[in-house]
Design an enzyme around this catalytic site. Structure first.
Site, PDB file in Angstrom:
ATOM      1  N   TRP A 139       5.036  -7.214   8.722  1.00  0.00           N
ATOM      2  CA  TRP A 139       4.883  -7.964   7.465  1.00  0.00           C
ATOM      3  C   TRP A 139       5.967  -7.574   6.456  1.00  0.00           C
ATOM      4  O   TRP A 139       5.906  -7.940   5.300  1.00  0.00           O
ATOM      5  CB  TRP A 139       3.516  -7.663   6.832  1.00  0.00           C
ATOM      6  CG  TRP A 139       3.169  -6.218   6.877  1.00  0.00           C
ATOM      7  CD1 TRP A 139       3.570  -5.259   5.994  1.00  0.00           C
ATOM      8  CD2 TRP A 139       2.364  -5.580   7.857  1.00  0.00           C
ATOM      9  NE1 TRP A 139       3.069  -4.051   6.371  1.00  0.00           N
ATOM     10  CE2 TRP A 139       2.309  -4.217   7.515  1.00  0.00           C
ATOM     11  CE3 TRP A 139       1.670  -6.025   8.989  1.00  0.00           C
ATOM     12  CZ2 TRP A 139       1.598  -3.285   8.274  1.00  0.00           C
ATOM     13  CZ3 TRP A 139       0.978  -5.096   9.729  1.00  0.00           C
ATOM     14  CH2 TRP A 139       0.939  -3.754   9.374  1.00  0.00           C
ATOM     15  N   GLU A 188      -1.802  -6.016   3.069  1.00  0.00           N
ATOM     16  CA  GLU A 188      -2.346  -4.981   2.192  1.00  0.00           C
ATOM     17  C   GLU A 188      -3.869  -4.941   2.260  1.00  0.00           C
ATOM     18  O   GLU A 188      -4.478  -3.878   2.248  1.00  0.00           O
ATOM     19  CB  GLU A 188      -1.876  -5.185   0.748  1.00  0.00           C
ATOM     20  CG  GLU A 188      -0.413  -4.855   0.519  1.00  0.00           C
ATOM     21  CD  GLU A 188      -0.073  -3.395   0.859  1.00  0.00           C
ATOM     22  OE1 GLU A 188      -0.964  -2.540   0.812  1.00  0.00           O
ATOM     23  OE2 GLU A 188       1.092  -3.132   1.195  1.00  0.00           O
ATOM     24  N   GLN A 204      -8.224  -0.547   5.027  1.00  0.00           N
ATOM     25  CA  GLN A 204      -9.303   0.093   5.771  1.00  0.00           C
ATOM     26  C   GLN A 204      -8.907   0.552   7.152  1.00  0.00           C
ATOM     27  O   GLN A 204      -9.736   1.018   7.899  1.00  0.00           O
ATOM     28  CB  GLN A 204     -10.498  -0.851   5.901  1.00  0.00           C
ATOM     29  CG  GLN A 204     -10.165  -2.155   6.544  1.00  0.00           C
ATOM     30  CD  GLN A 204     -10.342  -3.297   5.579  1.00  0.00           C
ATOM     31  OE1 GLN A 204     -10.549  -3.063   4.405  1.00  0.00           O
ATOM     32  NE2 GLN A 204     -10.269  -4.499   6.062  1.00  0.00           N
ATOM     33  N   LEU A 256     -12.268  -4.961  12.200  1.00  0.00           N
ATOM     34  CA  LEU A 256     -11.462  -4.380  11.111  1.00  0.00           C
ATOM     35  C   LEU A 256     -12.331  -3.600  10.119  1.00  0.00           C
ATOM     36  O   LEU A 256     -11.807  -2.839   9.321  1.00  0.00           O
ATOM     37  CB  LEU A 256     -10.715  -5.481  10.345  1.00  0.00           C
ATOM     38  CG  LEU A 256      -9.308  -5.813  10.820  1.00  0.00           C
ATOM     39  CD1 LEU A 256      -8.727  -6.949   9.994  1.00  0.00           C
ATOM     40  CD2 LEU A 256      -8.385  -4.609  10.729  1.00  0.00           C
ATOM     41  N   TYR A 300     -15.443  -3.106   7.027  1.00  0.00           N
ATOM     42  CA  TYR A 300     -15.566  -3.497   5.610  1.00  0.00           C
ATOM     43  C   TYR A 300     -15.578  -5.022   5.473  1.00  0.00           C
ATOM     44  O   TYR A 300     -14.670  -5.624   4.920  1.00  0.00           O
ATOM     45  CB  TYR A 300     -14.419  -2.923   4.767  1.00  0.00           C
ATOM     46  CG  TYR A 300     -14.448  -1.439   4.648  1.00  0.00           C
ATOM     47  CD1 TYR A 300     -15.010  -0.830   3.530  1.00  0.00           C
ATOM     48  CD2 TYR A 300     -13.931  -0.645   5.650  1.00  0.00           C
ATOM     49  CE1 TYR A 300     -15.049   0.551   3.424  1.00  0.00           C
ATOM     50  CE2 TYR A 300     -13.974   0.736   5.562  1.00  0.00           C
ATOM     51  CZ  TYR A 300     -14.529   1.317   4.448  1.00  0.00           C
ATOM     52  OH  TYR A 300     -14.564   2.667   4.356  1.00  0.00           O
ATOM     53  N   TYR A 340      -5.295  -2.014  -6.773  1.00  0.00           N
ATOM     54  CA  TYR A 340      -4.295  -1.593  -5.794  1.00  0.00           C
ATOM     55  C   TYR A 340      -3.559  -2.806  -5.206  1.00  0.00           C
ATOM     56  O   TYR A 340      -2.327  -2.849  -5.170  1.00  0.00           O
ATOM     57  CB  TYR A 340      -4.928  -0.763  -4.660  1.00  0.00           C
ATOM     58  CG  TYR A 340      -3.929  -0.583  -3.558  1.00  0.00           C
ATOM     59  CD1 TYR A 340      -2.918   0.364  -3.684  1.00  0.00           C
ATOM     60  CD2 TYR A 340      -3.921  -1.418  -2.440  1.00  0.00           C
ATOM     61  CE1 TYR A 340      -1.927   0.487  -2.719  1.00  0.00           C
ATOM     62  CE2 TYR A 340      -2.945  -1.308  -1.476  1.00  0.00           C
ATOM     63  CZ  TYR A 340      -1.958  -0.355  -1.617  1.00  0.00           C
ATOM     64  OH  TYR A 340      -0.977  -0.252  -0.677  1.00  0.00           O
ATOM     65  N   ASP A 347      -1.994   4.392  -3.566  1.00  0.00           N
ATOM     66  CA  ASP A 347      -3.016   4.474  -2.518  1.00  0.00           C
ATOM     67  C   ASP A 347      -3.181   5.946  -2.132  1.00  0.00           C
ATOM     68  O   ASP A 347      -2.639   6.840  -2.795  1.00  0.00           O
ATOM     69  CB  ASP A 347      -2.637   3.599  -1.315  1.00  0.00           C
ATOM     70  CG  ASP A 347      -1.397   4.109  -0.589  1.00  0.00           C
ATOM     71  OD1 ASP A 347      -0.777   5.087  -1.059  1.00  0.00           O
ATOM     72  OD2 ASP A 347      -1.052   3.530   0.459  1.00  0.00           O
ATOM     73  N   CYS A 375       5.073  13.071   4.814  1.00  0.00           N
ATOM     74  CA  CYS A 375       4.091  13.888   4.085  1.00  0.00           C
ATOM     75  C   CYS A 375       2.692  13.527   4.585  1.00  0.00           C
ATOM     76  O   CYS A 375       1.839  13.073   3.844  1.00  0.00           O
ATOM     77  CB  CYS A 375       4.231  13.631   2.579  1.00  0.00           C
ATOM     78  SG  CYS A 375       3.383  14.874   1.587  1.00  0.00           S
ATOM     79  N   CYS A 411      11.868  16.337   4.913  1.00  0.00           N
ATOM     80  CA  CYS A 411      11.494  15.615   3.688  1.00  0.00           C
ATOM     81  C   CYS A 411      12.679  15.578   2.713  1.00  0.00           C
ATOM     82  O   CYS A 411      13.263  16.616   2.406  1.00  0.00           O
ATOM     83  CB  CYS A 411      10.299  16.292   3.029  1.00  0.00           C
ATOM     84  SG  CYS A 411       9.839  15.527   1.464  1.00  0.00           S
TER      85      CYS A 411
HETATM   86 FE1  SF4 Z   1       5.170  16.463   1.348  1.00  0.00          FE
HETATM   87 FE2  SF4 Z   1       7.786  16.704   1.219  1.00  0.00          FE
HETATM   88 FE3  SF4 Z   1       6.248  18.310  -0.228  1.00  0.00          FE
HETATM   89 FE4  SF4 Z   1       6.355  18.622   2.416  1.00  0.00          FE
HETATM   90  S1  SF4 Z   1       8.020  18.907   0.999  1.00  0.00           S
HETATM   91  S2  SF4 Z   1       4.531  18.600   1.145  1.00  0.00           S
HETATM   92  S3  SF4 Z   1       6.555  16.497   3.105  1.00  0.00           S
HETATM   93  S4  SF4 Z   1       6.437  16.088  -0.444  1.00  0.00           S
END
Ligand code: SF4
Length: 350
Positions: free
Chosen positions: A28, A46, A51, A89, A91, A129, A147, A199, A209
Site C-alpha cells: 500500500w 491503516e 489490529q 482480521l 476487532y 490515529y 502508534d 527498534c 540504528c
Molecule cells: Fe531503539 Fe535505536 Fe534506541 Fe536502540 S538505539 S533503543 S533501536 S531508538
C-alpha cells in the site's frame, strides 16, 4: 527535561536519510520519491494494521483492493460480504466502521477523501490515529502520527520513566516535537519503519540504528526497559459451549450474530452464553450430541475455553441456515473456525 532542540534536528535528518535507503516495500506504499498512494489504500491499510501485523494484513489488503478497487466499490458492497472478507482480521467493529466510512466518503464527499486531519477525523469510525496517518501519508500534512511503534521509539529515545498508559500524553508530546512541514509523510513512515524493523519491542537492533548515539535508553544500558509498563490486571477467563450441527450433505448450521456485542454482525455457530463459571449445556435442539473436545481462544478483554459438541443429520428448523463446511470455515471468525475444525468431518449420506 533538557533542551533537546538540537537533537530533534539531527534525529530528523538521520532518520529521513535512513528511510530513503531502507523504507519497507509495502503493497500500500508508493516508493520513496514516487507519487503518493491513493488515500483509499492508505486508509484501508491503516485500519487493517491497527489490529494485526504487516504479513497478516497483506493478503487481506490484496483481497479487498482486488474486489473493491475504489472507495465507491466498497461503499456499494453488501454488509455480509465485507464482514465475511474481514473474518480472521479480528476487532469486527472495525469492519462495520470501515463500511460506514466508505459510504460517507462516497455519498457525502463525492468519493474523495477529505485532505485534512480535521476533515478525516469527522468521518464515521475514523479515530485520531487513522486521521493523522492518512493526512500525513496520503496528503503530506504535518500530522503527529502516534502508534505503538512510535510510542516505543519515543520512550527509548528519551528514557521516559513514567509507565504506560500514564505516559501516553508525554510520548505524544515528544513525538510532536519532530513534526514539521518538511516531508511529514516520509517522517511518519520512517518512524513507523524504525519501530517495526529496528527498534523492535523485544530485540532492538541498536547496532544498526541511525539515531543510536542520541538514544538515552541505550545510553542507560537497558533500552528494552522502555516503555516502562504498569502492572497488568489479569485477563479474566470465560467458559462456553459451541454446537456444531451438520446435516447429511456435509453442511453446517451457522447464524448471524446480533449486531451489538462481541463479534456483532459476524457469522457464528450456535453457542451458549460465555460466562466465568461453566454455563448450562443446552444444545439448540434434540439430537445425539457428542463431545468433540475444547478449543481455547484469547480476545482482547478475556480468554475463552469453548467446549465443542457436535451432532448430525438434524432436520429440525431453527434460527440457523446451512452452509457448506469449506465456505463456513472461510467466513467464520477464528474462534468458530477452530470449533468447526475440532468437531471433525461429518458422515455423508450416499
Ligand atoms: Fe531503539 Fe535505536 Fe534506541 Fe536502540 S538505539 S533503543 S533501536 S531508538
Amino acid at each position: 527535561m533538557p533542551d533537546v532542540s538540537a537533537d530533534i534536528v539531527l534525529i530528523r535528518a538521520r532518520l529521513l536519510a535512513w528511510y530513503d535507503a531502507h523504507a519497507r516495500n509495502l503493497p500500500w506504499r508508493a516508493a520513496v520519491g514516487a507519487a503518493r498512494t491513493e488515500p483509499y489504500r492508505v486508509w484501508l491499510s491503516e485500519v487493517m494494521l491497527q489490529q494485526t501485523t504487516v504479513p497478516h494484513a497483506t493478503p487481506y489488503f490484496h483481497a479487498f483492493t482486488t474486489r473493491w478497487p475504489a472507495v465507491q466499490d466498497l461503499a456499494a458492497a453488501e454488509d455480509a460480504d465485507v464482514m465475511a472478507a474481514w473474518a480472521g482480521l479480528g476487532y469486527y467493529a472495525r469492519a462495520r466502521n470501515l463500511l460506514a466510512c466508505a459510504r460517507a466518503v462516497a455519498n457525502d464527499h463525492g468519493g474523495i477523501f477529505p485532505d485534512t486531519e480535521a476533515g478525516l477525523l469527522a468521518l464515521p469510525g475514523v479515530g485520531a490515529y487513522t486521521a493523522a496517518a492518512v493526512a500525513a501519508i496520503a496528503f503530506d500534512r504535518a500530522a503527529n502520527v502516534v502508534d505503538g511503534n512510535v510510542e516505543r521509539v519515543m520512550a527509548r529515545l528519551f528514557a521516559v520513566e513514567t509507565p504506560v498508559p500514564a505516559a501516553r500524553p508525554e510520548l505524544r508530546r515528544l513525538a510532536g516535537l519532530f513534526v514539521t512541514d518538511e516531508r511529514p509523510g516520509d517522517w511518519a513512515q520512517g518512524l513507523m519503519d524504525l519501530g517495526a524493523t529496528v527498534c523492535r519491542p523485544k530485540s532492538p537492533s541498536c547496532g544498526t540504528c541511525p539515531v543510536a548515539d542520541r538514544c538515552q535508553g541505550l545510553a542507560g544500558g537497558e533500552p528494552t526497559r522502555f516503555p516502562v509498563k504498569a502492572k497488568k490486571a489479569e485477563r479474566p477467563h470465560r467458559h462456553g459451549f459451541a454446537y456444531v450441527l451438520f446435516d447429511d450433505q456435509g453442511r453446517v448450521a451457522v447464524q448471524t450474530r446480533p449486531n451489538k456485542g462481541l463479534l456483532g454482525g459476524m457469522l457464528g455457530l450456535p453457542t451458549s452464553d460465555w460466562t466465568p463459571q461453566t454455563p448450562p449445556d443446552q444444545p439448540p435442539m434434540r439430537g445425539e450430541w457428542r463431545m468433540a473436545g475444547a478449543v481455547d481462544h484469547v480476545f482482547t478483554h478475556f480468554s475463552l475455553t469453548l467446549t465443542v459438541r457436535t451432532a448430525q443429520g438434524c432436520a429440525d428448523s431453527g434460527p440457523w441456515r446451512w452452509m457448506p463446511i469449506e465456505t463456513a470455515r472461510a467466513a467464520l471468525p477464528t474462534v468458530f473456525a477452530k470449533a468447526l475444525d475440532r468437531a471433525g468431518a461429518p458422515d455423508l449420506l450416499g
